[in-house]
Design a protein around this motif. Structure first.
Motif, PDB file in Angstrom:
ATOM      1  N   ARG A   1      -9.567 -10.103  26.734  1.00  0.00           N
ATOM      2  CA  ARG A   1      -8.855  -9.443  27.830  1.00  0.00           C
ATOM      3  C   ARG A   1      -7.347  -9.390  27.589  1.00  0.00           C
ATOM      4  NH1 ARG A   1     -12.877 -12.289  30.540  1.00  0.00           N
ATOM      5  NH2 ARG A   1     -14.276 -11.010  31.850  1.00  0.00           N
ATOM      6  N   GLU A   2      -6.821 -10.359  26.796  1.00  0.00           N
ATOM      7  CA  GLU A   2      -5.386 -10.378  26.522  1.00  0.00           C
ATOM      8  C   GLU A   2      -4.943  -9.204  25.648  1.00  0.00           C
ATOM      9  OE1 GLU A   2      -4.070 -14.028  24.880  1.00  0.00           O
ATOM     10  OE2 GLU A   2      -4.863 -15.275  26.506  1.00  0.00           O
ATOM     11  N   VAL A   3      -5.886  -8.606  24.956  1.00  0.00           N
ATOM     12  CA  VAL A   3      -5.544  -7.511  24.049  1.00  0.00           C
ATOM     13  C   VAL A   3      -5.051  -6.289  24.821  1.00  0.00           C
ATOM     14  CG1 VAL A   3      -6.415  -5.976  22.249  1.00  0.00           C
ATOM     15  CG2 VAL A   3      -7.184  -8.358  22.341  1.00  0.00           C
ATOM     16  N   GLY A   4      -5.724  -5.986  25.916  1.00  0.00           N
ATOM     17  CA  GLY A   4      -5.315  -4.837  26.719  1.00  0.00           C
ATOM     18  C   GLY A   4      -6.017  -3.556  26.308  1.00  0.00           C
ATOM     19  N   GLY A   5      -6.190  -2.659  27.276  1.00  0.00           N
ATOM     20  CA  GLY A   5      -6.927  -1.424  27.026  1.00  0.00           C
ATOM     21  C   GLY A   5      -6.300  -0.540  25.974  1.00  0.00           C
ATOM     22  N   PHE A   6      -4.978  -0.382  26.018  1.00  0.00           N
ATOM     23  CA  PHE A   6      -4.303   0.496  25.057  1.00  0.00           C
ATOM     24  C   PHE A   6      -4.466  -0.021  23.628  1.00  0.00           C
ATOM     25  CE2 PHE A   6      -0.481   1.816  22.689  1.00  0.00           C
ATOM     26  CZ  PHE A   6      -0.610   3.190  22.806  1.00  0.00           C
ATOM     27  N   MET A   7      -4.381  -1.340  23.445  1.00  0.00           N
ATOM     28  CA  MET A   7      -4.532  -1.906  22.105  1.00  0.00           C
ATOM     29  C   MET A   7      -5.965  -1.758  21.605  1.00  0.00           C
ATOM     30  SD  MET A   7      -1.896  -3.136  20.520  1.00  0.00           S
ATOM     31  CE  MET A   7      -2.524  -4.452  19.469  1.00  0.00           C
ATOM     32  N   TRP A   8      -6.953  -1.840  22.511  1.00  0.00           N
ATOM     33  CA  TRP A   8      -8.336  -1.640  22.080  1.00  0.00           C
ATOM     34  C   TRP A   8      -8.564  -0.183  21.650  1.00  0.00           C
ATOM     35  CZ3 TRP A   8     -11.288  -5.102  20.283  1.00  0.00           C
ATOM     36  CH2 TRP A   8     -11.309  -6.398  20.796  1.00  0.00           C
ATOM     37  N   VAL A   9      -7.918   0.742  22.336  1.00  0.00           N
ATOM     38  CA  VAL A   9      -8.013   2.149  21.935  1.00  0.00           C
ATOM     39  C   VAL A   9      -7.404   2.336  20.546  1.00  0.00           C
ATOM     40  CG1 VAL A   9      -7.202   4.485  22.434  1.00  0.00           C
ATOM     41  CG2 VAL A   9      -8.027   3.030  24.291  1.00  0.00           C
ATOM     42  N   LEU A  10      -6.232   1.732  20.316  1.00  0.00           N
ATOM     43  CA  LEU A  10      -5.608   1.809  19.001  1.00  0.00           C
ATOM     44  C   LEU A  10      -6.501   1.180  17.929  1.00  0.00           C
ATOM     45  CD1 LEU A  10      -1.803   1.008  19.507  1.00  0.00           C
ATOM     46  CD2 LEU A  10      -2.867   3.194  18.981  1.00  0.00           C
ATOM     47  N   THR A  11      -7.141   0.073  18.280  1.00  0.00           N
ATOM     48  CA  THR A  11      -8.040  -0.594  17.332  1.00  0.00           C
ATOM     49  C   THR A  11      -9.170   0.338  16.916  1.00  0.00           C
ATOM     50  OG1 THR A  11      -7.556  -2.770  18.281  1.00  0.00           O
ATOM     51  CG2 THR A  11      -9.570  -2.565  16.990  1.00  0.00           C
ATOM     52  N   ALA A  12      -9.741   1.031  17.883  1.00  0.00           N
ATOM     53  CA  ALA A  12     -10.825   1.972  17.579  1.00  0.00           C
ATOM     54  C   ALA A  12     -10.319   3.127  16.707  1.00  0.00           C
ATOM     55  CB  ALA A  12     -11.414   2.516  18.883  1.00  0.00           C
ATOM     56  N   VAL A  13      -9.136   3.651  17.021  1.00  0.00           N
ATOM     57  CA  VAL A  13      -8.579   4.767  16.248  1.00  0.00           C
ATOM     58  C   VAL A  13      -8.320   4.346  14.801  1.00  0.00           C
ATOM     59  CG1 VAL A  13      -6.570   6.273  15.988  1.00  0.00           C
ATOM     60  CG2 VAL A  13      -7.574   5.915  18.245  1.00  0.00           C
ATOM     61  N   PHE A  14      -7.702   3.172  14.615  1.00  0.00           N
ATOM     62  CA  PHE A  14      -7.408   2.721  13.255  1.00  0.00           C
ATOM     63  C   PHE A  14      -8.680   2.357  12.490  1.00  0.00           C
ATOM     64  CE2 PHE A  14      -2.949   1.808  14.670  1.00  0.00           C
ATOM     65  CZ  PHE A  14      -2.337   2.584  13.711  1.00  0.00           C
ATOM     66  N   THR A  15      -9.699   1.872  13.194  1.00  0.00           N
ATOM     67  CA  THR A  15     -10.971   1.576  12.535  1.00  0.00           C
ATOM     68  C   THR A  15     -11.587   2.850  11.971  1.00  0.00           C
ATOM     69  OG1 THR A  15     -11.389  -0.320  14.007  1.00  0.00           O
ATOM     70  CG2 THR A  15     -13.280   0.625  12.848  1.00  0.00           C
ATOM     71  N   VAL A  16     -11.539   3.920  12.766  1.00  0.00           N
ATOM     72  CA  VAL A  16     -12.033   5.211  12.285  1.00  0.00           C
ATOM     73  C   VAL A  16     -11.176   5.714  11.128  1.00  0.00           C
ATOM     74  CG1 VAL A  16     -12.403   7.625  12.913  1.00  0.00           C
ATOM     75  CG2 VAL A  16     -13.039   5.811  14.511  1.00  0.00           C
ATOM     76  N   TYR A  17      -9.862   5.510  11.233  1.00  0.00           N
ATOM     77  CA  TYR A  17      -8.938   5.960  10.188  1.00  0.00           C
ATOM     78  C   TYR A  17      -9.252   5.301   8.844  1.00  0.00           C
ATOM     79  CZ  TYR A  17      -4.543   6.452   7.607  1.00  0.00           C
ATOM     80  OH  TYR A  17      -3.594   6.709   6.643  1.00  0.00           O
ATOM     81  N   PHE A  18      -9.451   3.970   8.851  1.00  0.00           N
ATOM     82  CA  PHE A  18      -9.760   3.263   7.610  1.00  0.00           C
ATOM     83  C   PHE A  18     -11.159   3.592   7.091  1.00  0.00           C
ATOM     84  CE2 PHE A  18      -6.447   0.094   9.032  1.00  0.00           C
ATOM     85  CZ  PHE A  18      -5.582   0.352   7.992  1.00  0.00           C
ATOM     86  N   SER A  19     -12.064   3.949   8.005  1.00  0.00           N
ATOM     87  CA  SER A  19     -13.463   4.198   7.626  1.00  0.00           C
ATOM     88  C   SER A  19     -13.759   5.677   7.447  1.00  0.00           C
ATOM     89  CB  SER A  19     -14.405   3.629   8.705  1.00  0.00           C
ATOM     90  OG  SER A  19     -14.120   2.273   8.979  1.00  0.00           O
ATOM     91  N   LEU A  20     -12.722   6.507   7.438  1.00  0.00           N
ATOM     92  CA  LEU A  20     -12.932   7.948   7.457  1.00  0.00           C
ATOM     93  C   LEU A  20     -13.723   8.442   6.254  1.00  0.00           C
ATOM     94  CD1 LEU A  20     -12.336  10.479   9.065  1.00  0.00           C
ATOM     95  CD2 LEU A  20     -10.215  10.756   7.770  1.00  0.00           C
TER      96      LEU A  20
ATOM     97  N   THR B   1       0.819  -1.219   0.000  1.00  0.00           N
ATOM     98  CA  THR B   1       0.000   0.000   0.000  1.00  0.00           C
ATOM     99  C   THR B   1       0.845   1.258   0.000  1.00  0.00           C
ATOM    100  OG1 THR B   1      -0.125   0.094   2.419  1.00  0.00           O
ATOM    101  CG2 THR B   1      -1.819  -1.185   1.279  1.00  0.00           C
ATOM    102  N   TYR B   2       2.170   1.085   0.114  1.00  0.00           N
ATOM    103  CA  TYR B   2       3.091   2.224   0.206  1.00  0.00           C
ATOM    104  C   TYR B   2       2.740   3.081   1.413  1.00  0.00           C
ATOM    105  CZ  TYR B   2       6.921   4.044  -2.646  1.00  0.00           C
ATOM    106  OH  TYR B   2       8.166   4.350  -3.138  1.00  0.00           O
ATOM    107  N   SER B   3       2.338   2.427   2.504  1.00  0.00           N
ATOM    108  CA  SER B   3       1.906   3.150   3.695  1.00  0.00           C
ATOM    109  C   SER B   3       2.262   2.348   4.942  1.00  0.00           C
ATOM    110  CB  SER B   3       0.393   3.401   3.660  1.00  0.00           C
ATOM    111  OG  SER B   3      -0.066   3.885   4.898  1.00  0.00           O
ATOM    112  N   ILE B   4       3.102   2.920   5.793  1.00  0.00           N
ATOM    113  CA  ILE B   4       3.447   2.262   7.052  1.00  0.00           C
ATOM    114  C   ILE B   4       2.242   2.253   7.981  1.00  0.00           C
ATOM    115  CG2 ILE B   4       4.918   2.438   9.116  1.00  0.00           C
ATOM    116  CD1 ILE B   4       7.079   3.625   7.324  1.00  0.00           C
ATOM    117  N   THR B   5       1.473   3.336   7.987  1.00  0.00           N
ATOM    118  CA  THR B   5       0.289   3.410   8.836  1.00  0.00           C
ATOM    119  C   THR B   5      -0.713   2.311   8.496  1.00  0.00           C
ATOM    120  OG1 THR B   5       0.544   5.801   9.046  1.00  0.00           O
ATOM    121  CG2 THR B   5      -1.600   4.886   9.588  1.00  0.00           C
ATOM    122  N   ALA B   6      -0.921   2.057   7.206  1.00  0.00           N
ATOM    123  CA  ALA B   6      -1.870   1.022   6.796  1.00  0.00           C
ATOM    124  C   ALA B   6      -1.443  -0.345   7.310  1.00  0.00           C
ATOM    125  CB  ALA B   6      -1.995   1.007   5.272  1.00  0.00           C
TER     126      ALA B   6
END
Length: 485
Positions: A456-475, A431-436
């Motif tokens: 629960r193994e994912v952890g709170g910080f990773m769930w926050v990142l998951t939400a942020v990246f989901t919004v990023y891809f769906s922007l 994709t020529y994108s490190i963020t992707a």
């Protein structure tokens, strides 16, 4: 700082806190703790020179990567980038020597430069991109000061850290292949071999010869293999240009030539060309993702490199703690800001520092020597014109292959690990994108763990990142749904 209480103190550091130093020791010995770490001034000088020789190729590669036009189709002057690269490496490495007092050298991180080329400058000007470097450098310094570094390091799964390193390696290798002309845009498919499916022209041949030579030297464990390969490839290119009559058209630019002067005054034209405004056109979320990408590119590798080189120098204990660790991490973070101000992209610790350690370097004096050599290079920028872009590109592919060594640390039989790692590594170059790539890895890791009932193994910080990246891809669909143009 939070980390300081966990760092072991050497005898010299205890002495500096109030004990009397043994008589007869020079101020140099006392300041850098040379005797206490079992080294000598001669070892430090030899180690500093070795480190410089192992990593001075950055003066050739960084201008090559940063040659991409920005959103306004402006490019950076080659001489200016070479000067900025040497200046930033000299300043940051000298700071590491005098403040961190450890044998670590810094220069423009190829992963950071690659991120700037692929994701930042297509959306903003070069001064604005350098402003982003300053921002990410300040962010890393704050993470170190507040102790959030450990929380972030512990929150991201080890497999994804390895995947990020490998993905950036693949991305850097792809940059090298494209800039060498070995890979190009295809007509029937997205990419093709060379030009219309064929490797055409002498420059591509010199790329192949240089690449194979470096790989062979590395297999033989020859010190300075990258530098030797570049020198040999450049000599062959100059000889072919002279004997074969190759022109600028053949090289796609100025052909290598020995007729010019090797010495020139530094070009500080890029110094201070930093802008911190005008980011609103790409949106706050995109700006946040760019900063996050640069932090990822410049932070995790630096942490591993500092600990790895420190362990090799016998400065770190079995838990990875070493004298001056917090200071070294802070200087590494400050390197991002230094690179932005000078116009060379963010600075980071180079693994090539281990070559100096192998020659006996144990203190910051070796870093001072390396920094002084980079400072001297400010007056020899014309020498970089002797190296064709195709020859220098071979080093990018080699470095990419070195970064793939992290693959051995991944459990490929565990699908909850191997799938996120695969997506991270594959999507960065595709994709020529490190963020992707990072986003796909984070989201897939969280989703698979949830499907296994292990959310629960994912952890709170990773769930926050998951939400942020989901919004990023769906922007884009979100903006359409909200009627935002």
């Amino acid at each position: 700082m939070t980390q300081q209480s966990t760092e072991p103190r050497t005898t010299a550091e205890d002495a500096g806190a109030g004990s009397r130093q043994p008589a007869g020791r020079s101020w140099l010995d006392r300041y850098f703790h040379i005797s206490d770490r079992g080294s000598t001034v001669a070892q430090e000088v030899r180690g500093g020179i070795t480190t410089f020789m192992a990593m001075c190729y950055i003066l050739l590669l960084n201008p090559l990567i940063l040659s991409t036009p920005d959103v306004e189709k402006h490019t950076l002057a080659h001489a200016g980038v070479v000067t900025a690269t040497a200046l930033a490496a000299a300043v940051s490495t000298l700071l590491m020597g005098f403040i961190g007092k450890v044998p670590l050298a810094l220069a423009a991180g190829l992963n950071v430069s690659a991120a700037l080329t692929a994701q930042v400058v297509p959306n903003m000007t070069w001064p604005q991109a350098m402003g982003m470097c300053v921002v990410y450098g300040v962010v890393i310094c704050l993470l170190v000061v507040t102790g959030l570094r450990e929380m972030i390091m512990n929150a991201i799964p080890l497999a994804l850290k390895h995947a990020i390193t490998m993905g950036i390696g693949m991305f850097v290798a792809l940059l090298g292949l494209v800039k060498a002309g070995f890979v190009g845009k295809g007509e029937g498919g997205p990419v093709t071999l060379g030009l219309n499916g064929q490797l055409a022209g002498w420059p591509v041949l010199f790329f192949c010869v240089t690449l194979l030579l470096i790989f062979m030297l590395q297999a033989r464990k020859v010190p300075g293999a990258i530098l030797i390969g570049i020198v040999v490839g450049s000599v062959l290119s100059i000889a072919a240009t002279r004997i074969g009559g190759l022109t600028a058209k053949d090289w796609g630019g100025t052909p290598p030539d020995l007729t010019g002067s090797a010495v020139a005054m530094p070009d500080f034209g890029l110094f201070g060309h930093v802008e911190f405004g005008g980011w609103g056109s790409i949106g706050a979320l995109s700006v946040g993702m760019i900063v996050f990408t640069l932090v990822l590119a410049g932070f995790f590798d630096a942490m591993a490199t500092i600990i790895g080189v420190g362990t090799e120098a016998k400065l770190a204990d079995d838990k990875g703690r070493m004298p001056g660790l917090s200071k070294a991490l802070f200087v590494d973070g400050a390197g991002g800001a230094i690179g932005g101000i000078t116009g060379s992209s963010g600075q980071t610790v180079f693994i090539e520092s281990a070559s100096g350690v192998g020659e006996g370097a144990r203190t910051g004096l070796s870093s001072v020597i390396t920094g002084l050599f980079f400072a001297a290079c400010l007056f020899f920028t014309p020498l970089t014109q002797l190296v064709p872009a195709q020859v220098a590109s071979a080093a990018l592919v080699v470095i990419g292959s070195m970064m793939m060594s992290a693959a051995g640390q991944v459990d490929w039989r565990d699908r909850s690990v191997s799938i996120p790692v695969f997506l991270t590594v594959a999507l960065m170059p595709f994709t020529y994108s490190i963020t992707a790539g990072v986003g796909a890895g984070v989201i897939s890791y969280a989703a698979i763990k949830a499907a296994q009932g292990k959310w629960r193994e994912v952890g709170g910080f990773m769930w926050v990142l998951t939400a942020v990246f989901t919004v990023y891809f769906s922007l884009h669909p979100i903006e359409q749904w909200l009627g935002v143009k």
